[in-house]
Design an enzyme around this catalytic site. Structure first.
Site, PDB file in Angstrom:
ATOM      1  N   ALA A  67     -58.939  82.201   3.299  1.00 21.69           N
ATOM      2  CA  ALA A  67     -58.374  81.009   2.661  1.00 21.69           C
ATOM      3  C   ALA A  67     -57.008  80.663   3.233  1.00 21.69           C
ATOM      4  CB  ALA A  67     -58.258  81.261   1.161  1.00 21.69           C
ATOM      5  N   LYS A  68     -56.344  81.656   3.809  1.00 21.23           N
ATOM      6  CA  LYS A  68     -55.002  81.484   4.405  1.00 21.23           C
ATOM      7  C   LYS A  68     -54.071  80.726   3.467  1.00 21.23           C
ATOM      8  CE  LYS A  68     -56.705  81.950   9.152  1.00 21.23           C
ATOM      9  NZ  LYS A  68     -58.180  81.845   8.986  1.00 21.23           N
ATOM     10  N   ARG A  69     -54.108  81.077   2.194  1.00 20.56           N
ATOM     11  CA  ARG A  69     -53.263  80.412   1.221  1.00 20.56           C
ATOM     12  C   ARG A  69     -51.826  80.908   1.331  1.00 20.56           C
ATOM     13  NH1 ARG A  69     -57.312  77.684   1.374  1.00 20.56           N
ATOM     14  NH2 ARG A  69     -58.556  77.074  -0.433  1.00 20.56           N
ATOM     15  N   ASP A 124     -54.891  76.473   9.253  1.00 18.15           N
ATOM     16  CA  ASP A 124     -55.932  77.208   9.958  1.00 18.15           C
ATOM     17  C   ASP A 124     -56.162  76.471  11.259  1.00 18.15           C
ATOM     18  OD1 ASP A 124     -58.212  78.874  10.571  1.00 18.15           O
ATOM     19  OD2 ASP A 124     -58.393  79.234   8.429  1.00 18.15           O
TER      20      ASP A 124
END
Lengths: 278, 278
Positions: free
Chosen positions: B92-94, A96
């Site tokens: 969350a940008k998982r 991020d």
């Protein structure tokens, strides 16, 4: 842990093994389930049984996070018992930007903020420089950037090549090389991609590579070493399921040790080839 | 929340605003700091002040995770009070594979596992298909895949073009289009990349796009709408700092409402242009 200290540990333990702690409540032996914190108890016994055979542990954060606040506590307790002689890698694959990336860096590197303190964290590069550089601002900490992964889907985007033939994973390595040194950056390179280690060593000769895909995923240790080792080893080879789930019974820790030892013996032979053992 | 229900909410509220909940203990008004759970109390007041003006909330998980088990509890409590009329997006940008990706999906989608239940989660595509498809196996849930982000570093890799001129963000969209429908997939497209919305609409005409970068990051709502809106709106435009940190004083919730209302009024005008309001 500095690069020098890591290399010292590799020589001392005659091993470059990293043990993955992907501890799944559904897969651990039933004899642990009545304890107050089964995940922590499992990790504790695995660590006690393997700490002299490996130089790193790598808890995969998903397995803790999926259990909410309770899982977060198991992770904190696990972190506290990983011996100082082992690199403690948060496999978080965070990516991020700006203040958010900084928050993730704080989460894994600053005990006073989150209760956790890892030596290293895995980082996903899709968002570019500003998703990686905040992790590099912590002296003495490592950023382990995804380059070429071991899964089938790695073929989808990581091999995308520009007009000059340079592929995405090579762009990532060249970009990140410019952001931080081999004292603070490692790359994830899957063991199932043995033939590409040569290409990677051309652009990252000195960096440590964190190599998943040995064991359950089918990668070959010999092939990885043949193409990926440098004169100071330069590899941390991870195994998870083949070690931690070697047995579902009460002998799980002993069986984990046996599996770790098999790999350690193979690794010792590889280290002898490059002549860094006394 | 289904696509149809989301569009209904957009028409009803005359807004396609998403409010980011990047709640930082260092930035919230000091009058909250003596309360038992300041992060939750801040979110509660922001949500109460803005829920009729927006159709989505997007807590950025880094801000909670960085506070360890305590932060995780604040997130759970926040999740519980987000009204059913709003899409609840875990930013969350998982991005991980196989059983790990499945663990992340469980974390954000299965209340009985983690204590959290979101409608949507943001997903990073670097590792390819097997890092995305596990999220698509949850009926009624959304995967919001990073395509073209709003930050400077988006230039580093996302514009990498192959021999045919197709760029990485276009490869990502085409690949993910083949994995899931516009009933379950959205894409992140930054507002600071207005001119590229046309290219994206060519390959993803029907999908909802989650658009960060309005407000503090300088993106233009008018430009985003001109190039990015489709006949059913197809946009969720996020603002965070300009709303939640509009004031550092005890009037923070009222000021947040004022800022949200300004955007809602602009959005209503944009919705009138496409003729979906009664």
């Amino acid at each position: 842990m500095t690069r020098k200290q890591l290399i010292e540990q590799i020589k001392l333990k005659r091993s470059f093994l990293c043990v993955g702690l992907d501890t799944d409540i559904k897969k651990i032996p039933s004899c642990l389930l009545d304890l107050e914190d089964p995940i922590f108890e499992f990790n504790k016994r695995i660590i006690e049984a393997t700490a002299d055979l490996c130089v790193a542990y790598k808890p995969n954060i998903a397995f803790y996070e999926s259990r909410g606040a309770q899982g977060w506590r198991s992770l904190q307790r696990t972190c506290e018992i990983i011996p100082k002689s082992c690199l403690n890698i948060a496999d978080a694959k965070r990516g991020d930007i700006g203040n958010t990336a900084d928050m993730y860096a704080k989460t894994f590197f600053s005990k006073e903020v989150s209760g956790l303190e890892f030596d290293a964290v895995t980082v996903a590069p899709y968002m570019g420089e500003d998703s990686i550089s905040p992790f590099l601002e912590y002296p003495g900490k490592w950023s382990v950037v995804l380059a070429l992964t071991s899964n089938k889907g790695s073929l989808d985007f990581q091999f995308l090549a520009d007009l000059s033939g340079k592929r995405l994973f090579e762009h990532v390595i060249e970009k990140v090389n410019a952001l931080g040194s081999s004292e603070q950056v490692m790359y994830v390179v899957g063991a199932t991609r043995g033939e590409y280690f040569k290409d990677i060593r051309r652009i990252a000769p000195d960096h440590f590579l964190l190599v998943p895909g040995i064991g359950a995923q089918g990668g070959s240790l010999q092939e990885v070493c043949a193409f990926g080792m440098n004169k100071e080893c330069g590899l941390l080879v991870n195994a998870t399921r083949s070690i931690i789930y070697a047995s579902k019974g009460s002998d799980f820790a002993e069986r984990a040790r046996e599996e770790a030892q098999k790999l350690q013996i193979e690794m010792e032979q590889e280290l002898q080839k490059i002549g860094i053992l006394i």
